[in-house]
Design an enzyme around this catalytic site. Structure first.
Site, PDB file in Angstrom:
ATOM      1  N   GLU A 197       9.740   4.677  -3.114  1.00  0.00           N
ATOM      2  CA  GLU A 197       8.836   4.690  -4.262  1.00  0.00           C
ATOM      3  C   GLU A 197       9.094   5.866  -5.206  1.00  0.00           C
ATOM      4  O   GLU A 197       8.430   5.970  -6.240  1.00  0.00           O
ATOM      5  CB  GLU A 197       7.387   4.766  -3.775  1.00  0.00           C
ATOM      6  CG  GLU A 197       6.937   3.539  -2.988  1.00  0.00           C
ATOM      7  CD  GLU A 197       5.497   3.666  -2.517  1.00  0.00           C
ATOM      8  OE1 GLU A 197       4.971   4.797  -2.525  1.00  0.00           O
ATOM      9  OE2 GLU A 197       4.911   2.635  -2.151  1.00  0.00           O
ATOM     10  N   LYS A 198      10.051   6.716  -4.873  1.00  0.00           N
ATOM     11  CA  LYS A 198      10.224   7.963  -5.616  1.00  0.00           C
ATOM     12  C   LYS A 198      11.113   7.782  -6.850  1.00  0.00           C
ATOM     13  O   LYS A 198      11.701   6.734  -7.078  1.00  0.00           O
ATOM     14  CB  LYS A 198      10.789   9.036  -4.695  1.00  0.00           C
ATOM     15  CG  LYS A 198       9.910   9.320  -3.476  1.00  0.00           C
ATOM     16  CD  LYS A 198       8.497   9.706  -3.858  1.00  0.00           C
ATOM     17  CE  LYS A 198       7.676  10.211  -2.674  1.00  0.00           C
ATOM     18  NZ  LYS A 198       7.364   9.159  -1.689  1.00  0.00           N
TER      19      LYS A 198
END
Length: 402
Positions: A197-198
């Site tokens: 998700e980064k």
């Protein structure tokens, strides 16, 4: 007969960042490593040294002379604490609104977490933690939460006054700056995550950056079995001048390093686009008088749209309305502070009870619970942005009865 509740529609867009931009370059980089049969970063049939190259480029982007790539963001925090020289049983002050990995890292480094209030930025209250400092306090860990930098200058001032180390958790803010300085490079060390998700991702991974060569040496050794490594083939590595110590295996793979090097090139334009999206939506809704999360450096954010509502129930209603309209939205960590986790609250570590149950931080509970964060995606089109602004307007005005 009970009337069924309306079901949320599918999200209009994915609130993903680096993963949303995944393309042929990442595939080619990974395949090159696979074909070399040298997936281990230190040796193989035909080493490509992709992790080494990524470390060099990442250090330059992060504004620090030293970087060590590791297996995860939590590993990066653990390695950074070890690199800074945390004594066993020392206390680390952690903001109450953060991911569980912060606490896990402190415990893995044999420290004790102490929980501090946040302010309306959802990050560490920059001076409100000073009363928590004791003779056992070793460090403070400001967290750059959801693409926004914590207000570091006053945090640093308090830390320096008490002789504390400052470890920046920049897991959720890779590429973000604070008053012109890249986050992660401002304190004594910074930790990053490359989970899916980064901002950049290889599915998993992390990195530690620092200006201190002694900290870098300890981090590099710790993540590689303490640095005094002997292979089954009688090869060895680890030429550090310091005394040997035992470490862990928290190394990054060559595939991850190769993919992240590609992702790194996508980072600056992606963040510019996300900041522009956030500005566009805020400007479109300026007439509504909305209360946005205050940021210490608006230009430095990574594109954040977080509203502060009157109370927790109002926040829930807005999340429900936005979700039904296909807009990804929610309250960070479901409005729960990290020490409300049962294991954290009771201090359950793998080797026994590590601390007594911390007291409630009611002000922080209230702030986090009444916040609503709208997820922004790197692949959002202009039509998606217009839909987001329209949906947010409808949800806000509908909730207020206008």
């Amino acid at each position: 007969m009970t009337t069924p509740l309306p079901q949320p529609t599918a999200p209009r867009y994915e609130p993903l960042r680096g993963l949303a931009l995944w393309g042929e370059e990442e595939k080619a980089a990974a395949l090159e490593v696979l074909e070399s049969r040298s997936l281990f970063r230190y040796y193989g049939p035909a080493p490509l040294h992709r992790v080494d190259a990524f470390e060099e480029r990442f250090a330059a982007l992060a504004g620090a002379p030293h970087a060590v790539a590791v297996s995860s963001g939590t590993a990066a925090l653990t390695c950074a604490l070890i690199g800074l020289g945390i004594p066993e049983g020392a206390e680390v002050i952690v903001p109450a609104a953060t991911f569980l990995g912060c606490v896990n890292a402190v415990v893995a480094a044999r420290g004790v977490p102490v929980f501090a209030d946040i302010d309306e930025s959802l990050t560490l209250d920059p001076t409100g933690w000073e009363h928590l400092v004791t003779d056992r306090t070793f460090a403070v860990m400001p967290v750059h939460l959801h693409q926004a930098a914590a207000d570091l200058d006053p945090v640093l001032a308090v830390a320096r006054r008490h002789g504390l180390r400052v470890l920046e958790d920049a897991a959720q803010a890779c590429g973000v700056s604070y008053r012109g300085r890249p986050v992660g490079s401002i304190g004594d060390a910074g930790a990053f995550s490359f989970q899916s998700e980064k901002n950049i991702t290889a599915g998993e991974g992390g990195a530690v950056v620092t200006h201190d060569p002694a900290v870098h040496d300890r981090v590099a050794r710790y993540q590689d079995q303490g640095g005094q490594f002997t292979t089954s083939r009688a090869g060895d590595r680890g030429t550090a001048a310091g005394e040997p110590f035992l470490g862990a295996n928290l190394r990054m793979t060559e595939i991850a390093g190769a993919v992240l090097a590609v992702q790194l090139e996508r980072l600056p334009p992606m963040l510019r686009r996300l900041r522009d999206i956030a500005r566009t939506v805020r400007a479109d809704l300026a007439d509504l008088g909305l209360r946005w999360r205050p940021l210490p450096d608006e230009e430095g954010s990574g594109g954040d749209l977080t509203l502060l509502l009157d109370d927790r129930m109002a926040a829930r209603r807005l999340v429900t309305a936005l979700t039904a309209a296909g807009v990804p939205a929610g309250t960070l960590y479901q409005g729960r502070l990290v020490h409300q986790n049962p294991a954290v609250r009771t201090g359950r570590t793998p080797w026994g009870t590590g601390w007594q149950a911390p007291g409630r931080l009611r002000a922080s509970e209230a702030i986090l619970g009444r916040s609503v964060t709208v997820g922004l995606g790197a692949a959002m089109t202009d039509d998606d942005v217009a839909h987001l602004a329209k949906s947010l307007r409808a949800a806000v005005t509908g909730a207020s009865g206008e």
